[in-house]
Structures are given as C-alpha cells and as structure tokens.
Design a protein around this motif. Structure first.
Motif, PDB file in Angstrom:
ATOM      1  N   LEU A   1       0.836  -1.200   0.000  1.00  0.00           N
ATOM      2  CA  LEU A   1       0.000   0.000   0.000  1.00  0.00           C
ATOM      3  C   LEU A   1       0.868   1.247   0.000  1.00  0.00           C
ATOM      4  CD1 LEU A   1      -2.677  -1.086   2.631  1.00  0.00           C
ATOM      5  CD2 LEU A   1      -2.995  -0.880   0.168  1.00  0.00           C
TER       6      LEU A   1
ATOM      7  N   THR B   1      -2.013  -3.952  -6.714  1.00  0.00           N
ATOM      8  CA  THR B   1      -3.417  -4.178  -6.373  1.00  0.00           C
ATOM      9  C   THR B   1      -3.790  -5.634  -6.627  1.00  0.00           C
ATOM     10  OG1 THR B   1      -3.855  -1.920  -7.088  1.00  0.00           O
ATOM     11  CG2 THR B   1      -5.765  -3.329  -6.755  1.00  0.00           C
TER      12      THR B   1
ATOM     13  N   ARG C   1      -2.307  -7.861  -3.979  1.00  0.00           N
ATOM     14  CA  ARG C   1      -3.088  -7.823  -2.737  1.00  0.00           C
ATOM     15  C   ARG C   1      -4.326  -8.700  -2.866  1.00  0.00           C
ATOM     16  NH1 ARG C   1      -1.642  -2.242  -2.885  1.00  0.00           N
ATOM     17  NH2 ARG C   1      -3.645  -1.630  -3.735  1.00  0.00           N
TER      18      ARG C   1
ATOM     19  N   LEU D   1     -14.069 -10.507  -7.503  1.00  0.00           N
ATOM     20  CA  LEU D   1     -12.941  -9.817  -8.138  1.00  0.00           C
ATOM     21  C   LEU D   1     -11.918 -10.824  -8.656  1.00  0.00           C
ATOM     22  CD1 LEU D   1     -12.166  -6.773  -5.789  1.00  0.00           C
ATOM     23  CD2 LEU D   1     -13.423  -6.791  -7.936  1.00  0.00           C
TER      24      LEU D   1
ATOM     25  N   LEU E   1     -11.241  -0.213  -0.961  1.00  0.00           N
ATOM     26  CA  LEU E   1     -11.426  -1.085  -2.129  1.00  0.00           C
ATOM     27  C   LEU E   1     -10.097  -1.324  -2.846  1.00  0.00           C
ATOM     28  CD1 LEU E   1     -14.779   0.360  -3.546  1.00  0.00           C
ATOM     29  CD2 LEU E   1     -14.442  -1.827  -2.378  1.00  0.00           C
ATOM     30  N   LEU E   2      -9.315  -0.253  -2.984  1.00  0.00           N
ATOM     31  CA  LEU E   2      -7.987  -0.413  -3.596  1.00  0.00           C
ATOM     32  C   LEU E   2      -7.133  -1.338  -2.745  1.00  0.00           C
ATOM     33  CD1 LEU E   2      -7.317   3.320  -4.551  1.00  0.00           C
ATOM     34  CD2 LEU E   2      -7.442   1.423  -6.175  1.00  0.00           C
ATOM     35  N   ALA E   3      -7.214  -1.156  -1.422  1.00  0.00           N
ATOM     36  CA  ALA E   3      -6.379  -1.944  -0.520  1.00  0.00           C
ATOM     37  C   ALA E   3      -6.710  -3.431  -0.617  1.00  0.00           C
ATOM     38  CB  ALA E   3      -6.539  -1.457   0.915  1.00  0.00           C
TER      39      ALA E   3
ATOM     40  N   GLY F   1      -7.891  -4.922  -3.171  1.00  0.00           N
ATOM     41  CA  GLY F   1      -7.588  -5.487  -4.482  1.00  0.00           C
ATOM     42  C   GLY F   1      -8.526  -5.132  -5.615  1.00  0.00           C
ATOM     43  N   MET F   2      -9.364  -4.115  -5.442  1.00  0.00           N
ATOM     44  CA  MET F   2     -10.198  -3.685  -6.568  1.00  0.00           C
ATOM     45  C   MET F   2      -9.425  -2.602  -7.310  1.00  0.00           C
ATOM     46  SD  MET F   2     -14.143  -2.368  -6.440  1.00  0.00           S
ATOM     47  CE  MET F   2     -15.188  -2.288  -7.887  1.00  0.00           C
ATOM     48  N   ARG F   3      -9.209  -2.823  -8.591  1.00  0.00           N
ATOM     49  CA  ARG F   3      -8.396  -1.869  -9.334  1.00  0.00           C
ATOM     50  C   ARG F   3      -9.140  -0.570  -9.605  1.00  0.00           C
ATOM     51  NH1 ARG F   3      -4.832  -4.625 -13.859  1.00  0.00           N
ATOM     52  NH2 ARG F   3      -4.131  -6.460 -12.732  1.00  0.00           N
TER      53      ARG F   3
ATOM     54  N   LEU G   1     -11.802  -0.279 -12.323  1.00  0.00           N
ATOM     55  CA  LEU G   1     -13.069  -0.934 -12.003  1.00  0.00           C
ATOM     56  C   LEU G   1     -13.893  -0.071 -11.051  1.00  0.00           C
ATOM     57  CD1 LEU G   1     -14.512  -3.480 -12.793  1.00  0.00           C
ATOM     58  CD2 LEU G   1     -13.506  -4.643 -10.827  1.00  0.00           C
TER      59      LEU G   1
END
Ligand SMILES: Nc1ncnc2c1ncn2[C@@H]1O[C@H](COP(=O)(O)OP(=O)(O)OP(=O)(O)O)[C@@H](O)[C@H]1O
Ligand SMILES: [Mg+2]
Lengths: 230, 421
Positions: free
Chosen positions: A58, A82, A85, A114, B315-317, B319-321, B324
C-alpha cells in the motif's frame, strides 16, 4: 522456495512533515515465516502501520526491498500491486472495512468475485467463511445493521475467504471492548493454529500481544525487540 | 517488469464484473436519496424542457412552412430550367395538357397550372406595372388559402374577368365592376392586350403581392400572350411537408429530367432563414440548459467521490483496481441518467401528448388565421431529434461528469485514504 512469506531488507521510509523529515522506518530487517502469528507493537508513531503498509504494497519504501511470497514488490506497478493484494493478502483495518451497501455475505463474496470465482463456488466458500466465524445467521445483514465486533468478524471472513498467504491487520480491535476483542483474537488464533494462516497485526493492546506467538516491538522506526511467546 | 513476467505469482485474469459493479452502483445511488432525486430531477427537468421546446419548435416550423407554402406558392414547383432566374415569357413548360396529366396521375398530390406575364395595367389615365397570372380557380381554391382573402366581390368566372390586389386597385383607381386594360407582348412578339372587368379585390396582408399580382383565368393568359398549350409553373401541394424531398424525387422521376422541380426551401429562402435563426437560438438555449445540468451532475459526483474517498481506499487496498472503481461510479452516473430521463420522458409524454391534442394558441394570430381559415394554434410535432436530443446530450454530459469526478480516484493513495479515523 523457503517457508518465508515476508522478507523486509533494510527498509527505510521517511515522510516530510512541514518540510521536516519524519523517519517512519529506519532500515528494518524483518521476516515472517509461514504459520507465524506476529504482533507489531510500540508507541504511537513508532512505525507499525507504515511497516504493515509497506508489506502490503500500500506504500512504497524509499529504499530496501520487500518480498512477499517470493515476489519483490519494488518491481510492480500500482495495478500489479493491487492484483497482488487481491490474490495473496487479506486486510483488516481498524474500521471502514466493508462496503456499506452490500450484505455480509456479499461483502465476503466480493473478493472472490474480483478474483473471477464462479458464482456457485463463491456462495459456498463465503457461507463457509461466515459460518466458521459464527456469522451464519447474519449473512444477509448490511454493515449498518451489525455491531462493531460483528463487522470486524465479517472483515476477517472477507480477508480469509480467498485463502491468502498472509493476513495483515492494523489495530483490528481498537474500536472494540475487551470481551469482543478476546472473541476476535480467539478466532484469529484458531485460524492460525488450524488453518496455518500467517497473520501480522499491529496493536497497542497487551491483550492482543498475549494471543500472538511472536511479539515484535518497534520504537522510532526500528525493531527494538523480537521475541517468541514464552 | 511486465505483468506477464509476474505470472504465475501475480496473474491477472479478466473477470466478469458487470453484475458486481451494477449491483453496487444501483444501491449506491440510493445511499443519499435526496441528493439523487435532486440531481435526477435536474436531468428530468432538462429532458422535459428541451423535449417540450423542441417539439413545439418543430410544430411551429411545420405551421410556418404550411402557412407559407399554403398561401399560394405550394411545396413543390415545376418550371422551365431558366424560369426562376430569368422570368421571361418564353421560358415555358410545353405540352401543358400532357404534363398536367402526368402530374395528376401521381397519387396524393394536388397540382395547379399557372401561366403569367408582365403587363402594363391601366384604367382611365393611370398606369402601373403588374404581373398577370392565369390560373385554374377551381384548383387554386381547393389548394391554397390565398383566394380566401377576397375582400370584395368574387372570383372570375369567364376569360374577361379579373381579381386584383387592394393596393393595385387604389393605385390605378378602380373598384369592383370597373374596366381594366392590360398591355404586354406575346410570346411570338405580337402585342398582347386585354380588357377585363374587375370582379374581385383581395387583401393578402403581403404588400408586395397586393401591389403587383392580378389573377385571371388560365385560358385568358394563354390566348392573349400567345402561349397556346404552355405553362410557366405547376404548383404542387403534398400532404406532409416533411416528405417534400421524397416527393420531389417522385415527381422528378415521373416527369423526367427536362423539367426543373424545386422544393419550397429553394424558392422561399426567407422562410428557411427564419427557421434557421430560430433553430440556432433554440440550440443555444438547449445547450445552456444541458450544460448547466451537466455541471450539477459533476458537482454531485465530485461530492460522491469526496465522501467515499476512504471507501475507495479500502477497495484499492483489498484489491479492486482503480479502473473498475471508476466503472462503478460511471455506472452510478448512468443510473442517475436513466432515472432522470425516465421521469423527464414520462412527464414530457403526458405534457406534449396533451398539447398535441389541444394545441397551444398563438397570441395575436387569431385575426389572420380567421381570414385565411388556417389554424391559430401550434401543435407540437414529435420526431426522433426532439425526443432523443436531450437524453443523448445528457448521457454524454453525465458520463463526462462522472469521468471528471472519477479521475480523482486514480490519485487516491489507499494509505492516505485510510489514515486518520
Ligand atoms: N503520510 C505521512 N506523512 C507524514 N508523516 C507520516 C505519514 N505517515 C506516517 N507518518 C509519520 O510516520 C511515523 C510512523 O507512523 P505510523 O503510522 O507508522 O505509526 P504507528 O506506529 O502506526 O502509530 P499509531 O500507533 O499512532 O497508529 C509517525 O511519526 C507518523 O507521523
Ligand atoms: Mg498505526
């Protein structure tokens, strides 16, 4: 490949605060092996969160290298981080872990979605994860309809449902009372012992430390003490 | 390092995220109902306003075109190729009877044959220049409103009768029942002279016409001006002015290339111009409304992104890019649009539908309308452009607004977003 899950080599991180350098991490060497259950403790500002963030990709260190499950993070782009992670790590933060408009079940399935896991398998795994955390009858509630402790349990369910190699938690119990804290730690210990889940958690709380196998103490951005539980 | 080099450590599989993104976006839309309704209300209002204004505009243009072409000119005119630029007696359509036959054979049209000539118009000692049209009064009355404007007397019933404009009557100094002499030259070069009785006086409201045009029977003009079986113009009316180009093709096809077939916009450029000016004014107004609404949407989405910075960081943390997440917000903007346009269209269909039946009275138009027996109300006219313009522009506007707002997401650092609870 050895059973080293995390390897930090000479990791340095300096922030500028009003053009004064703040040394958050000063050359940290740190390894986590598979099956470890580590607490990072230390005074406020000692660098616990920074170390967790650097491990989780991060945040990027100024120098030194972080390797997670054999992948050197310095070589990855933001979107690759990302993706890493998503595939390899689970996160639990102090608060705001969940998507408020999704039910507990949907929040847990979200990660699998996802990852491109098909629907039937998704449902099954999410139900199992919720079940194992004692949330079976709350799976249709939205976060707003759950207590703080229940929300954190859902967050843990979400973070483990994809079988990550590493679970990172930054003060997951900071907003909980001591009873709920012990419940949650019991769950984490069980995950660690039964599923061999590797867990690193930052905390202020002596109760949390008492549950972990290994206690790492930070001071001023350096590791002061690194001890296995008696 | 490329992504391929990461494999299988960090393998990125394409995922089917549409369902996920759609579900979150739809529910997010109702997180702040008041704000959503306000923003969607703006979209609805703009849709209603622009759709209403555009259908009214189209209705008004239709009415303008109908009353302009319906007075005397017609939607389509057939003539000799040189006649419009060089209005000489010899630029004629020959074999008039055959030509009229061919035109009359075309279904759904009405056609009026005309022959005209310049002449010196005199009574007693005063003379003025004029233009004498020979027409078929039965057809003209059927097709045009012009002869409803006869103020005094009646229409000619024989070849030695004529109607003239009010101004001409005053200039030359004649009244109904008086004798009028027309002098010109015939097609073969001979002197053309006719003496006729004024049986009617018209007032069209257009000074130019009232001062210059005289109308008598077609055969009178053809005989006196040595035209025989020839015409200058065949004026045609069609049922729906919106099909004028198709009809022109049909007529040209039937008559062949030897004739010039023109549509009303070619011989009445002033009507086209008036419409164009109004249209531009309309577009400026619509543009202003749509841009204003788009700005309110930008504002809404900037607020949304600002409020959810921490959520996006999370969301980024996990794993959502970023792309998206952006898609999720754009989907939310799309839903905002769908709700707004649905409401706007619903209201517009009720409102415009009602006015299509009832019409909108045009202030100050009643008198002329009464004289010429034409409608004094505008009826909105619906076409694809009037229904689709607002939604399409707003779709682009809301998506752009969403995009502008979501660009911030790219620069969200999860650490920053999650800091400081
Ligand atoms: N983005 C930043 N900008 C400036 N300084 C920062 C930033 N992030 C962290 N720091 C500083 O780096 C040091 C380490 O911060 P960090 O958040 O890792 O501490 P911590 O051990 O997690 O503290 P706490 O127990 O309060 O959570 C602190 O002095 C902090 O003020
Ligand atoms: Mg911290």
């Amino acid at each position: 490949m050895s059973n080293t899950v995390v390897k930090c080599e000479k990791v340095e991180k300096t922030y500028q605060k009003d053009s004064v350098p703040v040394y958050a991490l000063r050359g940290v060497d740190f390894e986590v092996n598979a099956g470890d259950f580590v607490s990072l403790s230390g005074p406020s500002g000692s660098g616990k969160s920074t170390l967790l963030n650097v491990i989780g990709g991060l945040d990027r260190p100024d120098s030194g290298e972080v390797t997670v499950d054999g992948v050197a993070l310095s070589g990855l782009s933001e979107s690759e981080l990302t993706e890493l992670r998503l595939r390899k790590m689970g996160f639990v933060f102090q608060a705001y872990n969940l998507i408020p408009v999704l039910s507990a079940q949907e929040n847990v399935e979200f990660i699998l979605q996802l990852q491109g896991v098909p629907q039937a398998e998704r449902r099954e795994r999410a139900e199992a994860a919720l079940e194992s955390l004692g949330l079976a009858d709350m799976s249709h509630r939205q976060p707003g309809e759950l207590s703080g402790g229940q929300q954190q349990r859902v967050a843990i369910a979400r973070s483990i449902v994809s079988n990550p190699v590493l679970l990172l938690a930054d003060e997951p119990t900071a907003n909980l009372d001591s009873g709920t804290t012990e419940d949650l730690l019991g769950l984490l210990r069980r995950l660690n012992e039964q599923e061999n889940m590797t867990i690193v958690t930052a905390t202020h709380d002596p109760i949390v430390m008492s549950y972990t196998k290994r206690q790492v103490h930070l001071r001023d951005g350096a590791i002061e003490r690194d001890a296995l539980a008696a | 390092m490329s992504e391929a080099a990461l494999s299988p450590a960090v393998e990125s599989r394409p995922i089917q995220a549409t369902g996920l993104v759609t579900r979150i976006a739809w529910r997010n839309l109702w997180r702040n109902k008041r704000r959503t309704w306000l923003t969607a209300g703006g979209i609805a209002f703009a849709t209603l306003l622009v759709t209403f204004a555009m259908t009214m505009q189209r209705g008004a243009y239709g009415m303008m075109i109908e009353s302009a072409t319906g007075l005397i000119e017609g939607h389509i005119q057939v003539s000799h190729f040189r006649y419009p630029d060089d209005t000489k007696l010899e630029q004629t359509l020959t074999k008039a009877a055959e030509l009229m036959h061919a035109v009359d054979d075309l279904q759904g049209l009405e056609a009026a044959p005309r022959a005209g000539a310049f002449a010196l118009v005199s009574a007693e000692e005063r003379s003025f220049g004029g233009f004498v049209w020979g027409v078929d009064f039965d057809r003209e009355v059927e097709m045009f409103t012009f002869f409803n404007g006869i103020q005094e007397g009646r229409l000619p019933q024989s070849d030695d009768e004529i109607v003239i404009g009010r101004t001409m009557a005053r200039n030359v100094g004649v009244a109904v029942g008086d004798e009028l002499v027309m002098l010109g030259s015939g097609k073969q070069g001979g002197i053309a002279a006719m003496a006729q009785t004024v049986v009617g006086i018209y007032e069209s409201g257009q000074a130019e016409l009232d001062r210059t045009l005289l109308f008598t029977r077609l055969t009178a003009v053809q005989n006196v001006f040595e035209l025989g079986d020839e015409l200058h113009v065949v004026s045609i009316r069609i049922p729906d002015h919106r099909e004028v180009y198709e009809e022109r093709e049909r007529i040209q096809g039937a008559l062949g290339q030897t004739y010039l077939v023109r549509t009303w916009d070619e011989y009445m450029p002033e009507v086209v111009q008036a419409i164009e000016i109004d249209r531009i004014g309309g577009y400026l107004m619509y543009g202003a409304i749509l841009i204003l609404v788009s700005f309110s949407v930008i504002n809404t989405f900037l607020m949304i992104v600002f409020e959810r910075t921490r959520e996006f960081g999370m969301l980024l943390a996990v794993g959502m890019r970023a792309p998206l997440i952006m898609r999720q917000v754009l989907t939310e903007a799309l839903f905002m649009w769908v709700v707004g346009v649905a409401v706007g269209w619903g209201l517009a269909s009720v409102f415009v539908g009602y006015l299509m039946v009832e019409g909108v009275p045009v202030a100050g138009f009643e008198e002329i309308a009464g004289t010429f027996y034409i409608s004094d109300r505008i009826y909105p006219a619906v076409d694809a452009a009037s229904i689709l313009t607002a939604p399409v522009v707003l779709l682009i506007g809301t998506q752009l607004a969403g995009l502008i707002a979501t660009l911030r997401i790219r620069s969200i650092a999860p650490v920053e977003a999650l800091r400081g609870e």
